[in-house]
Design a protein around this motif. Structure first.
Motif, PDB file in Angstrom:
ATOM      1  N   UNK A  99      17.642 -29.924 -29.987  1.00 22.82           N
ATOM      2  CA  UNK A  99      19.050 -29.671 -29.718  1.00 22.82           C
ATOM      3  C   UNK A  99      19.234 -28.933 -28.396  1.00 22.82           C
ATOM      4  N   UNK A 100      18.402 -27.947 -28.131  1.00 19.67           N
ATOM      5  CA  UNK A 100      18.483 -27.198 -26.868  1.00 19.67           C
ATOM      6  C   UNK A 100      18.193 -28.112 -25.673  1.00 19.67           C
ATOM      7  N   UNK A 101      17.211 -28.991 -25.806  1.00 15.93           N
ATOM      8  CA  UNK A 101      16.885 -29.929 -24.732  1.00 15.93           C
ATOM      9  C   UNK A 101      18.078 -30.840 -24.465  1.00 15.93           C
ATOM     10  N   UNK A 102      18.701 -31.337 -25.526  1.00 15.05           N
ATOM     11  CA  UNK A 102      19.865 -32.203 -25.364  1.00 15.05           C
ATOM     12  C   UNK A 102      20.982 -31.451 -24.638  1.00 15.05           C
ATOM     13  N   UNK A 103      21.247 -30.243 -25.049  1.00 17.19           N
ATOM     14  CA  UNK A 103      22.308 -29.461 -24.409  1.00 17.19           C
ATOM     15  C   UNK A 103      22.005 -29.203 -22.937  1.00 17.19           C
ATOM     16  N   UNK A 104      20.761 -28.909 -22.617  1.00 18.90           N
ATOM     17  CA  UNK A 104      20.399 -28.603 -21.236  1.00 18.90           C
ATOM     18  C   UNK A 104      20.407 -29.822 -20.322  1.00 18.90           C
ATOM     19  N   UNK A 105      19.993 -30.976 -20.833  1.00 17.18           N
ATOM     20  CA  UNK A 105      19.802 -32.144 -19.975  1.00 17.18           C
ATOM     21  C   UNK A 105      20.931 -33.166 -20.034  1.00 17.18           C
ATOM     22  N   UNK A 106      21.813 -33.042 -21.007  1.00 21.66           N
ATOM     23  CA  UNK A 106      22.942 -33.970 -21.069  1.00 21.66           C
ATOM     24  C   UNK A 106      24.051 -33.465 -20.157  1.00 21.66           C
ATOM     25  N   UNK A 107      25.148 -34.176 -20.144  1.00 27.40           N
ATOM     26  CA  UNK A 107      26.295 -33.757 -19.335  1.00 27.40           C
ATOM     27  C   UNK A 107      27.103 -32.672 -20.061  1.00 27.40           C
ATOM     28  N   UNK A 108      26.596 -32.196 -21.194  1.00 28.75           N
ATOM     29  CA  UNK A 108      27.114 -31.066 -21.964  1.00 28.75           C
ATOM     30  C   UNK A 108      28.426 -31.287 -22.700  1.00 28.75           C
ATOM     31  N   UNK A 109      28.952 -32.472 -22.741  1.00 31.82           N
ATOM     32  CA  UNK A 109      30.173 -32.733 -23.482  1.00 31.82           C
ATOM     33  C   UNK A 109      29.794 -33.449 -24.776  1.00 31.82           C
ATOM     34  N   UNK A 110      29.938 -32.805 -25.911  1.00 31.66           N
ATOM     35  CA  UNK A 110      29.471 -33.412 -27.163  1.00 31.66           C
ATOM     36  C   UNK A 110      30.142 -34.746 -27.487  1.00 31.66           C
ATOM     37  N   UNK A 111      31.347 -34.981 -26.988  1.00 37.51           N
ATOM     38  CA  UNK A 111      32.025 -36.251 -27.250  1.00 37.51           C
ATOM     39  C   UNK A 111      31.376 -37.413 -26.497  1.00 37.51           C
ATOM     40  N   UNK A 112      30.568 -37.119 -25.487  1.00 39.59           N
ATOM     41  CA  UNK A 112      29.928 -38.157 -24.685  1.00 39.59           C
ATOM     42  C   UNK A 112      28.448 -38.314 -24.993  1.00 39.59           C
ATOM     43  N   UNK A 113      27.986 -37.723 -26.076  1.00 45.72           N
ATOM     44  CA  UNK A 113      26.576 -37.810 -26.479  1.00 45.72           C
ATOM     45  C   UNK A 113      26.483 -38.708 -27.709  1.00 45.72           C
ATOM     46  N   UNK A 114      25.658 -39.743 -27.595  1.00 48.05           N
ATOM     47  CA  UNK A 114      25.490 -40.702 -28.682  1.00 48.05           C
ATOM     48  C   UNK A 114      24.066 -40.625 -29.211  1.00 48.05           C
TER      49      UNK A 114
END
Length: 135
Positions: A99-114
């Motif tokens: 979860x931390x990796x996803x938060x750090x490396x994604x664009x940080x908007x939960x609505x845009x994470x699939x």
């Protein structure tokens, strides 16, 4: 947890041109994209004596999104097919790390994470996702 120096986390392996990383035992593929979308995939449960593999890579290789793919834990040692993304003691440490990796490396908007995965990966991680996301 900081991921400022991604080169230090590289394993030297690539899958279809996407680099593999290892953060404290958490193995994942990562490719940054230009769109705001982040696709996160989780591995399926392999047959006995078959190593884990990353899933859904070919489906998104030509998309300009940020892409993350995770493998399950390399446990138990005698049969390292995974623990349904739980750590050895059946705690949430491995999922929290993902979860931390996803938060750090994604664009940080939960609505845009699939999140994508089989019943093993997708089900377990999407359930944990709703409990772990920090607003």
């Amino acid at each position: 947890m900081e991921c400022k120096n991604m080169e230090a986390l590289e394993t030297g392996n690539e899958v279809l041109g996407i680099k593999e990383y290892n953060l404290d035992g958490c193995r994942f593929l990562y490719r940054s994209g230009n769109s705001k979308i982040t696709i996160v995939t989780f591995s399926a449960f392999p047959p006995k004596d078959v190593p884990q593999k990353y899933n859904y890579i070919k489906d998104f290789i030509n998309q300009d999104c940020t892409f993350l793919a995770f493998l399950d834990t390399a446990l138990p040692v005698k049969d390292p097919r995974g623990t349904y993304y739980l750590s050895d003691g059946l705690g949430m440490e491995y999922l929290i790390k993902i979860h931390c990796i996803i938060q750090l490396l994604s664009k940080r908007n939960p609505q845009d994470i699939y999140l994508l995965g089989s019943s093993k990966g997708g089900g377990r991680c999407s359930t944990a996702w709703s409990k772990l996301w920090v607003h």
